[in-house]
Write an enzyme that holds these catalytic residues in place. Structure first.
Site, PDB file in Angstrom:
ATOM      1  N   HIS A 132       0.792  -1.241   0.000  1.00 31.78           N
ATOM      2  CA  HIS A 132       0.000   0.000   0.000  1.00 31.78           C
ATOM      3  C   HIS A 132       0.819   1.283   0.000  1.00 31.78           C
ATOM      4  O   HIS A 132       0.232   2.367   0.031  1.00 31.78           O
ATOM      5  CB  HIS A 132      -0.985  -0.006   1.171  1.00 31.78           C
ATOM      6  CG  HIS A 132      -0.338   0.054   2.531  1.00 31.78           C
ATOM      7  ND1 HIS A 132      -1.001   0.558   3.635  1.00 31.78           N
ATOM      8  CD2 HIS A 132       0.891  -0.327   2.983  1.00 31.78           C
ATOM      9  CE1 HIS A 132      -0.213   0.487   4.696  1.00 31.78           C
ATOM     10  NE2 HIS A 132       0.926  -0.048   4.323  1.00 31.78           N
ATOM     11  N   HIS A 133       2.141   1.192  -0.041  1.00 31.81           N
ATOM     12  CA  HIS A 133       2.957   2.411  -0.147  1.00 31.81           C
ATOM     13  C   HIS A 133       3.378   2.700  -1.582  1.00 31.81           C
ATOM     14  O   HIS A 133       4.031   3.710  -1.837  1.00 31.81           O
ATOM     15  CB  HIS A 133       4.206   2.306   0.727  1.00 31.81           C
ATOM     16  CG  HIS A 133       3.919   2.197   2.186  1.00 31.81           C
ATOM     17  ND1 HIS A 133       3.126   3.099   2.850  1.00 31.81           N
ATOM     18  CD2 HIS A 133       4.305   1.274   3.111  1.00 31.81           C
ATOM     19  CE1 HIS A 133       3.032   2.745   4.125  1.00 31.81           C
ATOM     20  NE2 HIS A 133       3.729   1.642   4.303  1.00 31.81           N
ATOM     21  N   CYS A 134       3.008   1.814  -2.499  1.00 29.84           N
ATOM     22  CA  CYS A 134       3.401   2.005  -3.896  1.00 29.84           C
ATOM     23  C   CYS A 134       2.251   2.626  -4.665  1.00 29.84           C
ATOM     24  O   CYS A 134       1.100   2.188  -4.558  1.00 29.84           O
ATOM     25  CB  CYS A 134       3.779   0.669  -4.532  1.00 29.84           C
ATOM     26  SG  CYS A 134       4.439   0.847  -6.206  1.00 29.84           S
ATOM     27  N   ASN A 176      -0.376   5.371   1.805  1.00 29.31           N
ATOM     28  CA  ASN A 176      -0.262   6.530   0.929  1.00 29.31           C
ATOM     29  C   ASN A 176      -0.199   6.196  -0.551  1.00 29.31           C
ATOM     30  O   ASN A 176      -0.494   7.055  -1.395  1.00 29.31           O
ATOM     31  CB  ASN A 176       0.948   7.387   1.319  1.00 29.31           C
ATOM     32  CG  ASN A 176       2.259   6.639   1.178  1.00 29.31           C
ATOM     33  OD1 ASN A 176       2.366   5.459   1.515  1.00 29.31           O
ATOM     34  ND2 ASN A 176       3.285   7.322   0.691  1.00 29.31           N
TER      35      ASN A 176
END
Length: 327
Positions: A132-134, A176
């Site tokens: 979920h940070h990509c 993010n």
């Protein structure tokens, strides 16, 4: 006209809605042991489920590797080229690795979408995924591919009747990546519950969060579960989506070196059940991905949670498989 993709495949009715591939587990001459993430976690989850005689090689859904064309649904050519030539790394941060390493981290969880089609009122689990940070053109936080974004966009484009989605992100870190990708997309409702004192602190991405719950250091079970239940119910009442993607990070576990929260194993199992029950009451299909978790014991907890979801009739409820085959 969409490109041909191998990510969709018919699932035999004998299969459980649990997606796995041995390539989830990453090795690189032993160097993976130096990294805080247990790169064999996903295989350990399946091992524990096999020990409990819940799954076997025959009733798991085998994940398929995404092609470049699949990845270009989300990622830019520039970003993918940077990964292939090995000059950019977001899993081991500044350490360079050959391209094959990254391709073991491809969006292998995509066949879960078939589980969603086959189970219109039930849930499916990918033992991996949740990067979920990509976002489309930038990786980070051990995340090389935007699998959550890709899953939702494939659903919107290719599955009739799916036009809205809710992301429930309960990893200890702010999600993010998918937030940046869906910042101006009104079809996607994002709920994010995270420790606001830790990485990534992405103020720009926070603008995409419709239900933002910022936790303090050391938050414990009682407060945490109360907030999860309250806001999960509120989010699903505010927008009843066609599908839910649930990012079920276990880095909320007490003692996790990166999460900074103090949730017990029983609290994690209860959390997952709360989310699945909220989806089941509304008849919304849900896909769970396992995301972060940086202690050796998290694999056992994930397995125990999956077993509990089964016992509660929230996945594989018929006791034999995933339900009718999706053609």
């Amino acid at each position: 006209i969409f490109h041909h993709s191998e990510l969709f495949a018919s699932i035999p009715p004998t299969c459980l809605p649990i997606v796995y591939h041995p390539n989830y587990n990453i090795t690189f001459m032993g160097l993976e042991k130096l990294h805080p993430f247990d790169s064999g976690k996903w295989g350990k989850v399946i091992h524990f489920l096999k020990e409990e005689q819940f799954v076997s090689d025959e009733n798991l859904v085998e994940a398929r590797e995404a092609s470049d064309e699949d990845l270009l649904v989300v990622h830019t050519k520039r970003y993918l080229n940077r990964l292939k030539v090995g000059i950019y790394c977001c899993f081991f941060c500044s350490t360079l690795k050959p391209p094959v390493f990254f391709h073991q981290l491809l969006v292998y969880f995509m066949p879960s979408l078939r589980c969603l089609e086959a189970l219109p009122e039930s849930g499916s689990v990918s033992s991996g995924g949740g990067f979920h940070h990509c976002s489309s053109d930038k990786g980070g936080g051990f995340c090389a591919y935007a699998d959550i974004t890709l899953a939702i966009r494939f659903l919107f484009d290719r599955v009739e009747g799916v036009s809205t989605a809710t992301i429930i992100d309960l990893d200890a870190h702010q999600g993010n990546g998918h937030e940046r990708d869906f910042l101006d997309d009104r079809r996607v409702f994002i709920m994010d519950v995270y420790n606001h004192n830790i990485y990534p602190g992405d103020g720009f991405a926070k603008r995409a969060i419709k239900r933002k719950v910022e936790l303090e250091w050391g938050t414990e079970d009682s407060e945490y579960l109360q907030k999860v239940e309250l806001h999960c119910e509120g989010a699903l009442n505010e927008l009843r989506p066609d599908v839910i993607v649930y990012n079920a990070g276990t880095d909320i576990l007490d003692g996790d070196p990166l999460g900074g929260l103090s949730i017990s194993p029983q609290g994690i199992i209860r959390r997952d059940e709360l989310v699945f029950r909220a989806a089941r009451r509304r008849g919304i299909p849900i896909l769970m991905v396992t995301s972060g978790g940086y202690q050796k014991k998290t694999a056992r907890i994930i397995a125990d949670s999956i077993l509990n979801l089964h016992l509660q009739g929230l996945i594989g409820a018929d006791g034999s498989g995933s339900g009718p085959s999706a053609e």
